[in-house]
Design a protein around this motif. Structure first.
Motif, PDB file in Angstrom:
ATOM      1  N   LEU A 139       0.915  -1.244  -0.531  1.00 16.38           N
ATOM      2  CA  LEU A 139       0.237  -0.138   0.181  1.00 16.38           C
ATOM      3  C   LEU A 139       0.989   1.621  -0.089  1.00 16.38           C
ATOM      4  O   LEU A 139       1.828   0.865   0.491  1.00 16.38           O
ATOM      5  N   PRO A 140       0.298   2.431  -0.199  1.00 17.59           N
ATOM      6  CA  PRO A 140       0.702   3.752  -0.207  1.00 17.59           C
ATOM      7  C   PRO A 140       0.417   4.177   1.207  1.00 17.59           C
ATOM      8  O   PRO A 140      -0.738   3.850   2.079  1.00 17.59           O
ATOM      9  N   ILE A 141       1.462   5.302   1.449  1.00 12.07           N
ATOM     10  CA  ILE A 141       1.118   5.128   3.301  1.00 12.07           C
ATOM     11  C   ILE A 141       1.487   7.103   2.946  1.00 12.07           C
ATOM     12  O   ILE A 141       2.510   7.633   2.852  1.00 12.07           O
ATOM     13  N   ILE A 142       0.423   7.498   4.204  1.00 10.82           N
ATOM     14  CA  ILE A 142       0.509   8.652   4.440  1.00 10.82           C
ATOM     15  C   ILE A 142       0.534   9.139   5.898  1.00 10.82           C
ATOM     16  O   ILE A 142       0.456   8.567   6.504  1.00 10.82           O
ATOM     17  N   MET A 143       1.806  10.010   5.867  1.00 10.16           N
ATOM     18  CA  MET A 143       1.764  10.340   7.432  1.00 10.16           C
ATOM     19  C   MET A 143       1.888  11.787   7.270  1.00 10.16           C
ATOM     20  O   MET A 143       1.988  13.124   6.909  1.00 10.16           O
TER      21      MET A 143
ATOM     22  N   VAL B 255      10.742   5.894   1.430  1.00 13.08           N
ATOM     23  CA  VAL B 255      10.202   7.690   2.704  1.00 13.08           C
ATOM     24  C   VAL B 255      11.124   8.559   1.475  1.00 13.08           C
ATOM     25  O   VAL B 255      12.344   8.831   1.835  1.00 13.08           O
ATOM     26  N   ARG B 256       9.410   9.621   1.822  1.00 15.83           N
ATOM     27  CA  ARG B 256      10.213  10.908   0.957  1.00 15.83           C
ATOM     28  C   ARG B 256       9.808  11.966   1.237  1.00 15.83           C
ATOM     29  O   ARG B 256       7.872  11.750   1.851  1.00 15.83           O
ATOM     30  N   GLU B 257       9.484  13.305   1.851  1.00 19.45           N
ATOM     31  CA  GLU B 257       8.287  14.065   2.004  1.00 19.45           C
ATOM     32  C   GLU B 257       7.753  14.764   0.890  1.00 19.45           C
ATOM     33  O   GLU B 257       8.622  14.938  -0.673  1.00 19.45           O
ATOM     34  N   ALA B 258       6.540  14.271   0.623  1.00 17.40           N
ATOM     35  CA  ALA B 258       5.727  15.206   0.039  1.00 17.40           C
ATOM     36  C   ALA B 258       6.022  16.308  -1.109  1.00 17.40           C
ATOM     37  O   ALA B 258       5.951  17.389  -0.375  1.00 17.40           O
TER      38      ALA B 258
ATOM     39  N   TYR C  20       4.681   9.096   2.490  1.00 12.73           N
ATOM     40  CA  TYR C  20       4.705   9.944   1.718  1.00 12.73           C
ATOM     41  C   TYR C  20       4.550  11.057   3.750  1.00 12.73           C
ATOM     42  O   TYR C  20       3.677  11.067   3.955  1.00 12.73           O
ATOM     43  N   LEU C  21       5.631  12.064   3.572  1.00 13.76           N
ATOM     44  CA  LEU C  21       5.588  12.626   4.644  1.00 13.76           C
ATOM     45  C   LEU C  21       4.770  13.883   4.432  1.00 13.76           C
ATOM     46  O   LEU C  21       5.917  14.539   3.826  1.00 13.76           O
TER      47      LEU C  21
END
Length: 370
Positions: A208-212, A236-239, A251-252
């Motif tokens: 799954l994609p993850i949003i944080m 992991v990356r800054e959105a 995506y942070l």
């Protein structure tokens, strides 16, 4: 009786202002100050304060090394002050890794201004982590220690009010059998360490994609995303505005912005907008991101609320649950601050309240991984 605070900073101006701000609350009292890390370690051991405020850049022994020594010898809740630079962000994350509980930006102008909100924020943060230590004492545990990921066990414990709580091990949480398209996580105080503990346990082919959404200044989120990316098997990356959500990528939300999801669930994109209004207190806001996820993914979301102060995430979680999504919250005992998870639990929104270290296995089990 007031909580005892040790103020550590090499700036006489900052020591004086922080001391005055803390002492203005009848529930807090500064018992001493230290001008470098060596003094901090010595006074932490001899004075046994309830909370320490700690600068990072100091002579003789810096704040990061002081935190490491204090946590090794006499664990005490520590609130770091950090400069709003990329280097300051990296140093603050190092301090959190070493055992510090929370951080605040070091803004001399705001601290100097008696009418600034900085004073009330500082007092509230100190009080929250002081109460965390008191709760840990009441249940007979040592706060702030690093516990390796272990298999869950069936145990009972007491909460901060002394009531017996029956813990449900992950093995007893039956997967719902639902199909998921997104994992969404919201957190604040204590979140950097909590997110690291969860994300580092997820497999590279996480489906799954993850949003944080982590409450964090703009100068910090990129450094935090880079650190997580270096530690995790997933990416992991800054959105960024226009990012297409992909499986196995987290995506942070960038600090100072609002991160929304747009499009269709099979081709969803992120919309990242700078928010310079006072309409929404948190930038980024869990409510905003979770609410947009409800519109695009409906009930195909596993939403998780982790440690944090306040109630951000409650209304966004409510919107998700109304669409049929699953909401989990972190349990009180493993939280640094039991605010955000408590808000969704008390509202009857969360269906499971889990210890932090049980989340990775629970997530994989719920999404029927492997």
């Amino acid at each position: 009786m007031a909580y005892k605070v040790l103020v550590v900073d090499d700036s006489s101006f900052f020591r004086r202002r922080v001391t005055d701000i803390i002492n203005s609350d009848e529930n807090l009292t500064v018992i001493d100050v230290a001008v470098n890390g060596i003094e901090a370690v010595e006074k932490a051991k001899s004075l046994k304060p309830d909370v320490i405020t700690m600068d990072i850049e100091m002579p003789l022994l810096n704040g990061i090394e002081a935190v490491k020594q204090i946590m090794a010898n006499s664990p005490i809740p520590i609130l770091m002050f950090s400069s709003l630079t990329h280097q300051g962000a990296k140093a603050t994350l190092d301090a959190l890794d070493a055992g510090a509980l929370d951080f605040l930006p070091k803004k001399f102008n705001e601290i100097a201004n008696a009418n600034s909100d900085a004073g009330s924020i500082l007092r509230s943060r100190v009080l929250e982590i002081a109460r965390k230590r008191l709760s840990a004492r009441r249940v007979g545990t040592r706060p702030l220690t690093r516990t390796p990921l272990t298999k869950p066990s069936t145990t009972s414990a007491s909460n901060s009010a002394g009531n017996t709580l029956v813990k449900r091990p992950v093995a007893n949480i039956r997967p719902s059998g639902k199909s998921y398209k997104l994992l969404a996580i919201g957190t604040s105080t204590g979140g950097p360490v909590a997110l690291q503990k969860i994300l580092t346990q997820l497999p590279q082919n996480f489906p799954l994609p993850i949003i944080m959404v982590q409450h964090m200044p703009a100068a910090f989120t990129k450094a935090f995303a880079m650190r997580l990316d270096s530690l995790c098997k997933i990416s992991v990356r800054e959105a960024e505005n226009g990012d297409v959500l992909k499986p196995g990528v987290a995506y942070l939300a960038p600090g100072g912005t609002q991160m929304l999801i747009e499009g269709k669930e099979n081709h969803a994109k992120l919309k990242v907008v700078v928010d310079d209004t006072d309409r929404i207190a948190f930038k980024p806001s869990v409510d905003v991101s979770f609410g947009s996820a409800a519109k695009v993914f409906s009930g195909s979301v596993l939403g998780i609320i982790l440690t944090g102060m306040g109630s951000d995430g409650r209304e966004g979680s409510r919107m998700l649950k109304a669409k049929g999504a699953t909401i989990w919250a972190q349990d009180e005992e493993s939280c640094v601050v039991y605010g955000m998870p408590q808000a969704v639990a008390k509202a009857g929104i969360s269906t499971a309240d889990l210890p932090l270290l049980e989340f990775p296995n629970a997530i994989l089990k719920e999404i029927q991984y492997g």
